[in-house]
Design an enzyme around this catalytic site. Structure first.
Site, mmCIF file in Angstrom:
data_model
loop_
_atom_site.group_PDB
_atom_site.id
_atom_site.type_symbol
_atom_site.label_atom_id
_atom_site.label_comp_id
_atom_site.label_asym_id
_atom_site.label_seq_id
_atom_site.Cartn_x
_atom_site.Cartn_y
_atom_site.Cartn_z
ATOM 1 N N LEU A 111 46.364 29.913 18.859
ATOM 2 C CA LEU A 111 44.928 30.189 18.853
ATOM 3 C C LEU A 111 44.402 30.685 17.506
ATOM 4 C CD1 LEU A 111 44.652 31.876 22.370
ATOM 5 C CD2 LEU A 111 44.571 29.441 21.797
ATOM 6 N N CYS A 112 45.232 30.619 16.473
ATOM 7 C CA CYS A 112 44.815 31.031 15.133
ATOM 8 C C CYS A 112 44.107 29.859 14.460
ATOM 9 C CB CYS A 112 46.056 31.438 14.337
ATOM 10 S SG CYS A 112 45.728 32.206 12.752
ATOM 11 N N HIS A 113 42.958 30.120 13.846
ATOM 12 C CA HIS A 113 42.200 29.069 13.177
ATOM 13 C C HIS A 113 42.898 28.620 11.896
ATOM 14 C CE1 HIS A 113 39.034 30.861 15.684
ATOM 15 N NE2 HIS A 113 38.501 29.645 15.659
ATOM 16 N N ASP A 149 67.557 36.451 4.263
ATOM 17 C CA ASP A 149 68.413 35.266 4.325
ATOM 18 C C ASP A 149 69.180 35.056 3.023
ATOM 19 O OD1 ASP A 149 69.366 32.748 5.539
ATOM 20 O OD2 ASP A 149 68.150 31.827 3.964
ATOM 21 N N MET A 198 46.008 37.488 9.454
ATOM 22 C CA MET A 198 47.228 36.908 10.001
ATOM 23 C C MET A 198 47.991 36.145 8.926
ATOM 24 S SD MET A 198 47.033 38.305 12.832
ATOM 25 C CE MET A 198 48.687 37.812 13.222
ATOM 26 N N GLU A 199 47.269 35.498 8.022
ATOM 27 C CA GLU A 199 47.906 34.778 6.929
ATOM 28 C C GLU A 199 48.643 35.744 5.999
ATOM 29 O OE1 GLU A 199 45.114 32.069 8.805
ATOM 30 O OE2 GLU A 199 44.941 34.161 8.218
#
Length: 166
Positions: A84-86, A135, A120-121
């Site tokens: 649901l993230c644009h 890693d 969010m980005e």
């Protein structure tokens, strides 16, 4: 929960329909604005691992360059991994590493011009960048049993959010 309480709760949730189904927020009517979000997080490592990162002696390669590329790529693909993230037009991404005695801190600043923010980005950039550090350094961090007792990603959060009308 009563039907009335459920209806009231559903009316206040931005990612659900009135029936309670998941839905993307409609931002179509919002004006375009210049937005910036900055997120930061830290990975704790053994001092010997951090020394190897500084000296570019990690067998897998240049840790910070690889983590920087991973962070930027993650920013650009956030909408593909968070439901649901644009998908937003990312106009700039800055990454900055702080290397301490037993830690690496990554700060990711994201800028966009659009109808929704870029927090969010920025968070996705930080977490993916730090996961890449893990890693790349995991061979140096493993103990005799294959565990990572000194390795921890912590304190990932948004540290700045700004919005400016155009």
């Amino acid at each position: 929960m009563t039907d009335a309480e459920r209806d009231d709760r559903t009316d206040r949730l931005t990612h659900t329909t009135s029936e309670g189904d998941a839905a993307m927020v409609d931002v179509g009517a919002k004006p375009d604005t210049a937005r910036r979000a900055v997120a930061r997080g830290t990975i704790h490592l053994r001092e010997s691992t951090v020394e190897a990162v500084r000296a570019d002696e990690i067998e897998k390669g240049d840790v910070l360059t690889t983590a920087r590329i991973a962070a930027i790529d993650a920013v650009k693909h956030t909408w593909e991994t968070i439901p649901l993230c644009h998908q937003i037009p990312v106009t700039n991404v800055d990454t900055e590493f702080g290397v301490g005695d037993d830690r690496v801190t990554l700060t990711v600043a994201v800028e966009t011009t659009g109808k929704t923010g870029c927090e969010m980005e920025a968070l996705q950039g930080v977490t993916t960048g730090l996961n890449t550090v893990w890693d790349m350094t995991k061979a140096a961090e493993k103990d005799e049993g294959g565990a990572y007792p000194a390795t921890a990603i912590e304190d990932v959060r948004v540290v700045e959010k700004t919005k400016r009308e155009l």
